[in-house]
Design a protein around this motif. Structure first.
Motif, PDB file in Angstrom:
ATOM      1  N   HIS A   1     -56.011  64.167  28.597  1.00 42.82           N
ATOM      2  CA  HIS A   1     -56.287  65.072  29.696  1.00 42.82           C
ATOM      3  C   HIS A   1     -56.436  64.322  31.020  1.00 42.82           C
ATOM      4  O   HIS A   1     -56.803  63.143  31.047  1.00 42.82           O
ATOM      5  CB  HIS A   1     -57.531  65.902  29.388  1.00 42.82           C
ATOM      6  N   GLU A   2     -56.177  65.027  32.103  1.00 40.96           N
ATOM      7  CA  GLU A   2     -56.221  64.442  33.437  1.00 40.96           C
ATOM      8  C   GLU A   2     -57.615  64.665  34.024  1.00 40.96           C
ATOM      9  O   GLU A   2     -58.065  65.805  34.165  1.00 40.96           O
ATOM     10  CB  GLU A   2     -55.157  65.097  34.320  1.00 40.96           C
ATOM     11  N   ILE A   3     -58.288  63.574  34.363  1.00 38.47           N
ATOM     12  CA  ILE A   3     -59.691  63.637  34.747  1.00 38.47           C
ATOM     13  C   ILE A   3     -59.870  63.293  36.228  1.00 38.47           C
ATOM     14  O   ILE A   3     -59.359  62.292  36.719  1.00 38.47           O
ATOM     15  CB  ILE A   3     -60.550  62.672  33.910  1.00 38.47           C
ATOM     16  N   TYR A   4     -60.612  64.160  36.910  1.00 38.91           N
ATOM     17  CA  TYR A   4     -60.996  63.940  38.297  1.00 38.91           C
ATOM     18  C   TYR A   4     -62.525  63.931  38.387  1.00 38.91           C
ATOM     19  O   TYR A   4     -63.212  64.586  37.602  1.00 38.91           O
ATOM     20  CB  TYR A   4     -60.483  65.065  39.195  1.00 38.91           C
TER      21      TYR A   4
ATOM     22  N   PHE B   1     -65.387  55.806  40.359  1.00 42.47           N
ATOM     23  CA  PHE B   1     -64.729  56.391  39.190  1.00 42.47           C
ATOM     24  C   PHE B   1     -63.269  55.955  39.085  1.00 42.47           C
ATOM     25  O   PHE B   1     -62.727  55.888  37.980  1.00 42.47           O
ATOM     26  CB  PHE B   1     -64.825  57.921  39.263  1.00 42.47           C
ATOM     27  N   GLU B   2     -62.674  55.662  40.214  1.00 47.51           N
ATOM     28  CA  GLU B   2     -61.275  55.225  40.222  1.00 47.51           C
ATOM     29  C   GLU B   2     -61.102  53.940  39.437  1.00 47.51           C
ATOM     30  O   GLU B   2     -60.111  53.745  38.724  1.00 47.51           O
ATOM     31  CB  GLU B   2     -60.811  55.042  41.660  1.00 47.51           C
ATOM     32  N   LYS B   3     -62.065  53.038  39.544  1.00 50.51           N
ATOM     33  CA  LYS B   3     -61.964  51.762  38.834  1.00 50.51           C
ATOM     34  C   LYS B   3     -62.056  51.948  37.310  1.00 50.51           C
ATOM     35  O   LYS B   3     -61.699  51.042  36.545  1.00 50.51           O
ATOM     36  CB  LYS B   3     -63.051  50.805  39.308  1.00 50.51           C
ATOM     37  N   LEU B   4     -62.523  53.126  36.882  1.00 52.18           N
ATOM     38  CA  LEU B   4     -62.589  53.432  35.453  1.00 52.18           C
ATOM     39  C   LEU B   4     -61.361  54.186  34.966  1.00 52.18           C
ATOM     40  O   LEU B   4     -61.288  54.586  33.813  1.00 52.18           O
ATOM     41  CB  LEU B   4     -63.845  54.256  35.157  1.00 52.18           C
TER      42      LEU B   4
END
Length: 484
Positions: A57-60, A71-74
């Motif tokens: 799934h695509e997570i934001y 969160f981007e680094k994860l």
């Protein structure tokens, strides 16, 4: 009565990814997380988000400018919310904020310190801290202000992104989510008593036993008049501002009519007393995983025991991990009191010192840092001394370690009581323990082979349960049922 609109249809993406842990071919979902500030909330959301991402799934994540990249680094995408709203003068009388600290977690930490939550108060007396009439620094006021600053952007982002699901870990729910057309779920990163709010269970934040109802009635009565009433007031202030209906007077948290999620090990859970509704998703713990992509020192480093600690360990000298959490560690006086007691302990101790690192004095049997990778440390230790935050409790359980819980406030009291009831450790008052009491309790646990075996077996079962994947599967099923 809570009014809501059921959504008409889901937006399904043309690309389909194969879940890494399942043979089912589910269509990719777009899921947006909104997390409260604070490590416990963020870590819980990240733990579930990681598993959902594994399932294709695509997570934001909604995020603030002060935390860009968190969160981007994860491996997740970020939607940045800029605080550009203006609070009316009339609202400023009720909504208290501190603009001196641009870091949101710093603001929350300062609010908690000002509110007297870390003081030496019983759970019953702490309810006054959650009373908006008695505490001008009640945290709900700050959350009203925070949500109003970003509400319009959240609403606009949801309209543009058209997610299939929004997962919220916030004590107050933005009305555009609560009454919108997009399915949403409340993620409870607290002890699940918050979610259940059942008369068959002890009152929330009371720390009272499940098998003895003395004290329940008085606590329930004060709880409704203080914490519950104050949260309802704050949610209704938001609702009225955005022309939404008032919440049900019998509710504590604003739960989703779609489904709700919580993480708590089966071995500790209250399902031996109550039956879960069908629209509740349970997992053993959110337990975030170490990133394999980021080079960030804090998030991606493994833990190496210092040589001076490692060489002292033996069959009789054990390794202990001590942490009072992000907020508890700000109470320097209390931290130092516990450290002074542990200085006489024959074992070696790893200390999470938090933001007060420079103000604390560690003895020769200790090693401490302001930040430590807890998930890398827990497998190494023999015992955990903790404040009883939900993430630390569930993570410690997953590695099968016994605990001494020193609860400070809120659901920490409930976790401490449940751990003691179920035989996975003991609770002790962090403010009022007597000289040598803590060390005696440490020795008692380390010599308790039955407790250690019970903890080890529980950890083995939790790690093999695959509960996070099962939770993701149930989330997919519940969403599919809504679509049908």
């Amino acid at each position: 009565m809570i009014f809501f609109l059921w959504f008409e249809s889901f937006i399904w993406f043309h690309q389909q990814k194969q879940p890494t842990m399942s043979e089912q071919k589910n269509k990719q979902l777009k899921i947006i997380f909104l997390s409260s500030e604070g490590a416990g909330h963020i870590n819980a959301c990240v733990g579930l988000a990681q598993e959902l991402a594994k399932c294709g799934h695509e997570i934001y994540f909604f995020n603030k400018p002060s935390n860009i990249g968190q969160f981007e680094k994860l491996g997740f995408k970020e939607i940045i919310l800029h605080e550009n709203a203006v609070v009316d003068d009339t609202d400023k009388k009720q909504v208290k904020t501190d603009n001196k600290d641009d870091n949101d977690q710093g603001k929350l930490r300062e609010t908690i310190i000002k509110s007297n939550l870390l003081a030496d108060l019983s759970p019953y007396d702490q309810l006054d801290v959650f009373d908006r009439h008695k505490n001008k620094n009640f945290f709900g006021f700050a959350i009203i202000n925070d949500i109003r600053k970003i509400h319009e952007q959240i609403q606009q982002s949801l309209s543009e992104q058209k997610p299939d699901l929004v997962i919220v870990d916030y004590i107050l729910i933005p009305p555009c989510i609560a009454y919108g057309q997009i399915p949403w779920a409340y993620l409870c990163s607290h002890n699940p008593l918050h979610l259940f709010n059942s008369q068959l269970l002890p009152p929330i934040t009371s720390g009272l036993p499940t098998d003895n109802r003395s004290g329940w009635a008085d606590f329930y009565d004060k709880f409704r008049k203080t914490y519950q009433s104050s949260l309802q007031y704050c949610q209704n202030e938001l609702n009225k501002h955005y022309q939404c209906p008032e919440v049900n007077k019998n509710q504590f948290l604003f739960l989703s009519p779609h489904f709700n999620i919580y993480g708590y090990p089966e071995q500790l859970d209250y399902t031996d007393i109550i039956t879960l509704p069908e629209n509740v998703v349970r997992l053993d713990g959110f337990c975030r995983q170490q990133s394999t992509t980021t080079t960030d020192d804090n998030d991606n480093k493994t833990f190496e025991l210092p040589e001076n600690i490692k060489t002292r360990l033996s069959d009789t000298v054990k390794l202990i991990y001590f942490s009072l959490g992000t907020f508890g560690s700000t109470n320097v006086t209390l931290m130092q009191k516990i450290l002074n007691e542990l200085a006489g302990c024959p074992h070696q101790i790893i200390v999470s010192t938090g933001q007060s690192h420079q103000q604390l004095s560690l003895s020769e049997n200790m090693y401490g840092q302001s930040y430590l990778p807890q998930m890398s440390i827990l497998p190494l230790v023999d015992l955990v001394i903790t404040h009883g935050g939900n993430n630390t409790v569930t993570e410690t359980m997953s590695y099968g370690k016994p605990m001494i819980v020193m609860p400070l406030f809120a659901d920490q009291h409930d976790n401490a009581q449940r751990i003691m009831e179920k035989g996975f450790g003991y609770r002790i008052n962090p403010h009022r323990f007597e000289s040598n009491q803590l060390i005696q309790l440490i020795q008692q646990i380390l010599l308790d082979k039955i407790m250690i075996e019970r903890c080890t077996n529980a950890g083995d079962l939790i790690r093999k349960s695959n509960s996070k994947w099962k939770a993701c599967t149930k989330i997919e099923k519940l969403l599919n049922n809504k679509k049908e």
